[in-house]
Design a protein around this motif. Structure first.
Motif: not given
Length: 394
Positions: A195-205
């Motif tokens: 939850d640290t600012p600057g982390i983005t998660i993009q799903p891969i299906i």
């Protein structure tokens, strides 16, 4: 070779079976049977972890002082085998088997005191930040950068194929802290909050329709240096220690379950009557017997105090490739029912009926997902290089 267990170990097996019969609920059992890869979804694997934790069985391989059971190597093997045969939900190895091992080996006492109890209880759920685009098998070429800034590192870059990052609240990651030394010497091992600012998660299906893996982006992410495991620049050494725990698994019981499912479905579809199919099925069953005997030999050697490094790579290679053979037999067993497939049919409690045998969607999804088995945790080509070096001296 005598594969029989002692009377004491057989009594222990009976105890484990009795526990599974009473504490593995119908919902948990259904979730385990519906697993289409090495991972069950978080709700199910944490649910099963809490049942085990209440019994004190969450981490049999841990030392007693950290919450382990004190079981022998044989007892741990029996426990893993019985859980696989009962088709319990798959516990995530990221915390219990992987990062916990390096926290015990390289962590400060305050890190052990904080993280290990939270892993046992399921309060922390971990993902692994190793692979990057262009840095998979050649992991030492990773580029995700961590720049020193006072008491923090500032991370910029990306990680890929990050399993269950969408559920995780913590990550263990390899980052580059030095570009001036040889690649392996400029890597550092960090523990960070998701939850640290600057982390983005993009799903891969995946091609099976699962959201199991992700790409994670870091944009100026600040991580305290107190979250470093080991010294700066020692990350490669820490990672090699962890990978030995990632590759060491019990394969035979899981493959046994898959073979039984294939034989059952082949009988239902009539494919079992075909001579060629029966021949290939029996060949796989013979290979499974050989794999099981190898597991027993390794287990016996470890019980005598041997350090099995090449054997870890050998079992990973043989286990994954045999599982893939069984998955291919599963598609043959389905015959014409292999064509229609909807991902929703693999979900526990799905309220519509799949085409063909009821377990058809599971077999199809397992085939698709398990193509990655011979790639993750170090490709099988890399494992053969390791075996050649460690066992043959090449």
């Amino acid at each position: 070779m005598d594969l029989r267990f002692s009377d004491k170990d057989e009594a222990f097996r009976a105890e484990v079976r009795a526990f599974l019969a009473t504490r593995l609920t119908d919902d948990l059992r259904a979730a385990g049977r519906a697993a289409t890869s090495a991972f069950s979804e978080k709700d199910w694997n944490i649910g099963w972890l809490k049942v085990l934790h209440a019994r004190g069985w969450a981490a049999p391989h841990w030392p007693v002082e950290y919450g382990g059971t004190g079981w022998s190597v044989t007892q741990r093997y029996i426990f893993d085998t019985e859980c696989a045969l009962a088709q319990t939900p798959h516990l995530s190895p990221m915390g219990l088997k992987m990062v916990s091992s390096v926290i015990m080996a390289y962590g400060r006492q305050d890190q052990k005191d904080f993280y290990l109890p939270r892993i046992l209880s399921g309060d922390d759920y971990w993902c692994q930040g190793y692979s990057e685009p262009g840095s998979g098998s050649d992991l030492a070429s990773l580029k995700c950068r961590a720049v020193s800034d006072g008491d923090d590192y500032v991370i910029d870059g990306t990680k890929i194929w990050t399993t269950q990052a969408q559920f995780a609240n913590r990550m263990f990651a390899l980052v580059r802290t030095d570009n001036t030394r040889k690649p392996q010497e400029g890597i550092t091992f960090l523990l960070l909050d998701m939850d640290t600012p600057g982390i983005t998660i993009q799903p891969i299906i995946t091609i099976a329709g699962d959201h199991e893996v992700n790409q994670v982006f870091f944009d100026g992410v600040r991580v305290p240096k107190a979250n470093r495991l080991g010294e700066e620049g020692d990350g490669w050494t820490v990672a090699k220690y962890l990978l030995a725990h990632e590759r060491g698994n019990t394969w035979g019981a899981g493959i046994t379950v898959s073979l039984r499912r294939v034989r059952r479905i082949a009988a239902e579809t009539g494919v079992l009557d075909e001579h060629g199919f029966r021949h290939r099925l029996v060949e796989a069953e013979i290979a499974l017997e050989a794999l099981t005997m190898t597991e027993h030999r390794v287990m016996a050697a470890i019980s005598r105090g041997a350090l099995m490094m090449a054997e870890s790579s050998m079992l990973k290679t043989q286990g994954t490739e045999l599982m893939q053979r069984v998955n291919e037999l599963g598609l043959e067993a389905l015959d014409h029912a292999v064509m229609p497939y909807e991902h929703r049919w693999t979900r526990p409690g799905a309220n519509d009926t799949p085409f063909g045998p009821g377990e058809a969607p599971i077999l199809i999804a397992q085939y698709l997902n398990n193509r990655a088995m011979s790639i993750y945790a170090g490709t099988n080509e890399v494992q053969r290089n390791i075996m050649a070096k460690l066992a043959l001296g090449l």
